[in-house]
Design an enzyme around this catalytic site. Sequence first.
Site, short mmCIF file in Angstrom:
data_model
loop_
_atom_site.label_atom_id
_atom_site.label_comp_id
_atom_site.label_asym_id
_atom_site.label_seq_id
_atom_site.Cartn_x
_atom_site.Cartn_y
_atom_site.Cartn_z
CG ASP A 28 -0.28 -0.41 2.51
OD1 ASP A 28 0.96 -0.45 2.56
OD2 ASP A 28 -1.01 -0.71 3.49
CG ASN A 42 -8.18 -1.67 12.69
OD1 ASN A 42 -7.32 -2.40 12.17
ND2 ASN A 42 -8.54 -0.52 12.15
CG HIS A 70 -5.50 -2.41 9.38
ND1 HIS A 70 -5.52 -1.06 9.68
CD2 HIS A 70 -4.21 -2.78 9.56
CE1 HIS A 70 -4.31 -0.66 10.01
NE2 HIS A 70 -3.50 -1.67 9.97
CD GLU A 116 -8.12 1.29 8.30
OE1 GLU A 116 -7.96 0.43 9.19
OE2 GLU A 116 -7.63 2.43 8.37
#
Length: 248
Positions: free
Chosen positions: A67, A136, A138, A143
């Site tokens: 990314d 979280n 991801h 996400e």
Amino acid sequence: MLVIVKENYGEVSKEAAAEIASLVREKPDCVLGFATGGTPLGAYKELIRLHREEGLDFSKVTTFNLDEYVGLPPSHPKSYHYYMLENLFNHINVDPRNMFIPMGMAENVHGFCAWYEEKIEKVGGIDLQILGIGANGHIAFNEPGSSLGSRTRIKTLSEKTIRDNRRFFTKEEEVPRYAITMGVGTIMEARQLLLVASGATKADAIRATVEGPITAWYPATIVQMHRFATIVIDKDAASGLRGSYAGF
Ligand code: PGA
């Protein structure tokens, strides 16, 4: 899914680097998928040492990164381009023509994403993808709520990620709101996955990933469906697990 629990972060890094190095030795023209963030840094240091001291040769390797932030030029110190050069590529002998990182400044983002997917396919797919995991759940910038079949695309960062990133930038307007990220589906097509995590802050995400139900709310949980996935974690990251796992 093979879960390997190591004593500490140093051991996690060594194990991850050893897996990568063994593939590079076995298949010198392999395709590696790299990740950014704090966790892989130890493994990258070890790869640099193996290159310098043991002649580990990356000259035929092709690399793809997961990314990049939209709007940051490669020269920006917080861009993932900069991170990769600084923390790995400037210190090993990967051919710059074979390094691929999403272009955060692409004018035609959708066109770029399609090109990136095609490029991965053209070189024969990714042999080994390194992954970190967010607290979280991801993976890359997928996400919570990301489609489990998603491909490379532009994603809006979660409010939490934006807030967490604020400290790295001098001006509010500079903080990236979007990123280009490989999709969950893209990641799952890599022939082998190597997910690394360290520290108690990752314990809940690791528990969900290894033992929880598969859900888009924790995109990392899809890794359970991969045939060749290895999770290398330290004791703190493993502290929420209920099952027993290999300590080797
Ligand atoms: P970290 O990030 O390695 O800096 O914890 C992992 C991630 O967010 O994917």
